[in-house]
Design an enzyme around this catalytic site. Sequence first.
Site: not given
Ligand code: ADP
Ligand code: AMP
Length: 204
Positions: A13, A88, A122, A152, A163
């Site tokens: 995302k 969420r 990541r 992170r 999660r």
């Molecule tokens: P989200 O925001 O949904 O938690 P991220 O965009 O941060 O996910 O992506 C999670 C991990 O997967 C990161 O390390 C990113 O570089 C990798 N990633 C994202 N899109 C792809 C893809 N299409 N193919 C492989 N790895 C990806």
């Molecule tokens: P994310 O960056 O989207 O992976 O979110 C990291 C963490 O933030 C999650 O595991 C939750 O603990 C918190 N969080 C993010 N968005 C929400 C939401 N919409 N509702 C509740 N907790 C959230």
Amino acid sequence: MKIILLGAPGAGKGTQATRLAEKYQIPHVSTGDIFRANIKNATPIGVVAKSYIDKGQLVPDEVTVEIVKQRLAESDCEKGFLLDGFPRNTFQAEELDKFASVEKVVNINVDTTKLVKRITGRRVCQCGESYHVDFLNGKTDCAKCGKTLYQRADDNEVTVKERLSVYEKQTAPLIDYYEKAGKLVTINGDQNIDKVFEDIISSL
Ligand code: ADP
Ligand code: AMP
């Protein structure tokens, strides 16, 4: 363009949101990023959020919904926005319906078995860019802005499992919620980043 990016943790995302925000010149509103900024600045919201984020649980709805409501009321969101990580659960989706009219919900679908590896590998930058160790070739700086990448605190194997379980129980039902509202498009997120981006653009 009022869009929600839906998908499990690690689905891509954030990666797609930064690209879409640039292409369409609309703000990327990530609740996770907002919470992390609050944690960094040690605000009262940050203190509350940290106790949930560290355990992989959702931050309480009353805190989260209010943050999004205020953010979407800002003038840069008038023409459109990309919501990443919100809503969420069904309560958040129902609340969102009261203060915003979302046009499309892009569900990025990736097989659960691949998500743990994506998340634990990541590496992120303060500028919002995400990378994966497998593709960094040992680099430790952001290709976009040059700052040092970091991992992170919640991207560890124990928290990730929680999660993913929270996602299955609380967030996945939103697929049905938005399908019924006629707003859902599902994209195969198990393709390279550029192809996922192309597919999202064609769906909008
Ligand atoms: P989200 O925001 O949904 O938690 P991220 O965009 O941060 O996910 O992506 C999670 C991990 O997967 C990161 O390390 C990113 O570089 C990798 N990633 C994202 N899109 C792809 C893809 N299409 N193919 C492989 N790895 C990806
Ligand atoms: P994310 O960056 O989207 O992976 O979110 C990291 C963490 O933030 C999650 O595991 C939750 O603990 C918190 N969080 C993010 N968005 C929400 C939401 N919409 N509702 C509740 N907790 C959230």
